[in-house]
Design a protein around this motif. Sequence first.
Motif, PDB file in Angstrom:
ATOM      1  N   ARG A   1     -58.445 -31.580  -6.487  1.00 28.75           N
ATOM      2  CA  ARG A   1     -58.220 -32.661  -5.510  1.00 28.75           C
ATOM      3  C   ARG A   1     -57.577 -32.082  -4.265  1.00 28.75           C
ATOM      4  N   LEU A   2     -58.101 -32.496  -3.123  1.00 31.33           N
ATOM      5  CA  LEU A   2     -57.607 -32.023  -1.844  1.00 31.33           C
ATOM      6  C   LEU A   2     -56.186 -32.494  -1.603  1.00 31.33           C
ATOM      7  N   GLN A   3     -55.329 -31.614  -1.072  1.00 29.97           N
ATOM      8  CA  GLN A   3     -53.925 -31.939  -0.822  1.00 29.97           C
ATOM      9  C   GLN A   3     -53.612 -32.093   0.665  1.00 29.97           C
ATOM     10  N   ASN A   4     -54.471 -31.572   1.522  1.00 25.23           N
ATOM     11  CA  ASN A   4     -54.241 -31.703   2.963  1.00 25.23           C
ATOM     12  C   ASN A   4     -55.585 -31.772   3.680  1.00 25.23           C
ATOM     13  N   GLU A   5     -55.552 -32.057   4.938  1.00 27.71           N
ATOM     14  CA  GLU A   5     -56.764 -32.140   5.747  1.00 27.71           C
ATOM     15  C   GLU A   5     -57.290 -30.723   6.001  1.00 27.71           C
ATOM     16  N   PRO A   6     -58.569 -30.463   5.723  1.00 22.56           N
ATOM     17  CA  PRO A   6     -59.124 -29.129   5.969  1.00 22.56           C
ATOM     18  C   PRO A   6     -59.103 -28.788   7.460  1.00 22.56           C
ATOM     19  N   SER A   7     -58.907 -27.521   7.758  1.00 22.24           N
ATOM     20  CA  SER A   7     -58.946 -27.062   9.147  1.00 22.24           C
ATOM     21  C   SER A   7     -59.981 -25.949   9.266  1.00 22.24           C
ATOM     22  N   TYR A   8     -60.650 -25.912  10.416  1.00 23.02           N
ATOM     23  CA  TYR A   8     -61.677 -24.909  10.666  1.00 23.02           C
ATOM     24  C   TYR A   8     -61.211 -23.975  11.769  1.00 23.02           C
ATOM     25  N   ALA A   9     -61.121 -22.700  11.451  1.00 23.28           N
ATOM     26  CA  ALA A   9     -60.736 -21.693  12.441  1.00 23.28           C
ATOM     27  C   ALA A   9     -61.298 -20.344  12.009  1.00 23.28           C
ATOM     28  N   GLY A  10     -61.797 -19.602  12.979  1.00 23.79           N
ATOM     29  CA  GLY A  10     -62.300 -18.262  12.675  1.00 23.79           C
ATOM     30  C   GLY A  10     -63.460 -18.271  11.703  1.00 23.79           C
ATOM     31  N   SER A  11     -64.348 -19.239  11.808  1.00 18.57           N
ATOM     32  CA  SER A  11     -65.526 -19.377  10.932  1.00 18.57           C
ATOM     33  C   SER A  11     -65.160 -19.588   9.465  1.00 18.57           C
ATOM     34  N   LYS A  12     -63.977 -20.147   9.214  1.00 18.85           N
ATOM     35  CA  LYS A  12     -63.537 -20.393   7.840  1.00 18.85           C
ATOM     36  C   LYS A  12     -62.910 -21.774   7.739  1.00 18.85           C
ATOM     37  N   TRP A  13     -63.205 -22.447   6.650  1.00 19.81           N
ATOM     38  CA  TRP A  13     -62.535 -23.712   6.330  1.00 19.81           C
ATOM     39  C   TRP A  13     -61.338 -23.391   5.459  1.00 19.81           C
ATOM     40  N   ARG A  14     -60.178 -23.893   5.827  1.00 17.65           N
ATOM     41  CA  ARG A  14     -58.948 -23.661   5.064  1.00 17.65           C
ATOM     42  C   ARG A  14     -58.382 -25.000   4.626  1.00 17.65           C
ATOM     43  N   MET A  15     -57.913 -25.044   3.377  1.00 16.86           N
ATOM     44  CA  MET A  15     -57.345 -26.270   2.832  1.00 16.86           C
ATOM     45  C   MET A  15     -56.514 -25.939   1.613  1.00 16.86           C
ATOM     46  N   GLN A  16     -55.790 -26.918   1.103  1.00 23.83           N
ATOM     47  CA  GLN A  16     -55.075 -26.776  -0.164  1.00 23.83           C
ATOM     48  C   GLN A  16     -55.621 -27.814  -1.119  1.00 23.83           C
ATOM     49  N   ALA A  17     -55.735 -27.418  -2.383  1.00 25.72           N
ATOM     50  CA  ALA A  17     -56.214 -28.317  -3.422  1.00 25.72           C
ATOM     51  C   ALA A  17     -55.357 -28.111  -4.664  1.00 25.72           C
ATOM     52  N   LYS A  18     -55.391 -29.110  -5.532  1.00 23.01           N
ATOM     53  CA  LYS A  18     -54.571 -29.095  -6.744  1.00 23.01           C
ATOM     54  C   LYS A  18     -55.385 -29.678  -7.888  1.00 23.01           C
ATOM     55  N   CYS A  19     -55.124 -29.249  -9.090  1.00 22.20           N
ATOM     56  CA  CYS A  19     -55.781 -29.811 -10.264  1.00 22.20           C
ATOM     57  C   CYS A  19     -55.227 -31.210 -10.522  1.00 22.20           C
TER      58      CYS A  19
END
Length: 116
Positions: A97-115
Amino acid sequence: MNRIIPVAMLAVALYGCSGSDSNVRITNDKPQAAVPKARSEPIFYNGKTYQLDFGPASGGAYDMVVSGMSSKQKKDAVAVATSALGYYACPDGQKGRLQNEPSYAGSKWRMQAKCG
């Protein structure tokens, strides 16, 4: 004489089954969560292969990075990250489950997720 052979065969078969040196362990304990460690996996999604890198963060969350997607593929990046986390790190079929809003930078999607 004819009775001795079947009895001897039965004794040998039972002797072979009596060994207690087995690598099978039977337990009633619940499965433990996967050991959190950094991973890098190629993920095949919608006909293309993307790169997923993730590792443990604070509070039981994971830092997720999806490479190879455009800035317009936010939903796809979230789907790749959360489903892969569920497969690689979550116990008992839990989903990521996603924990924060994904961000796009440097051709990569970054996010935090948790079980969970």
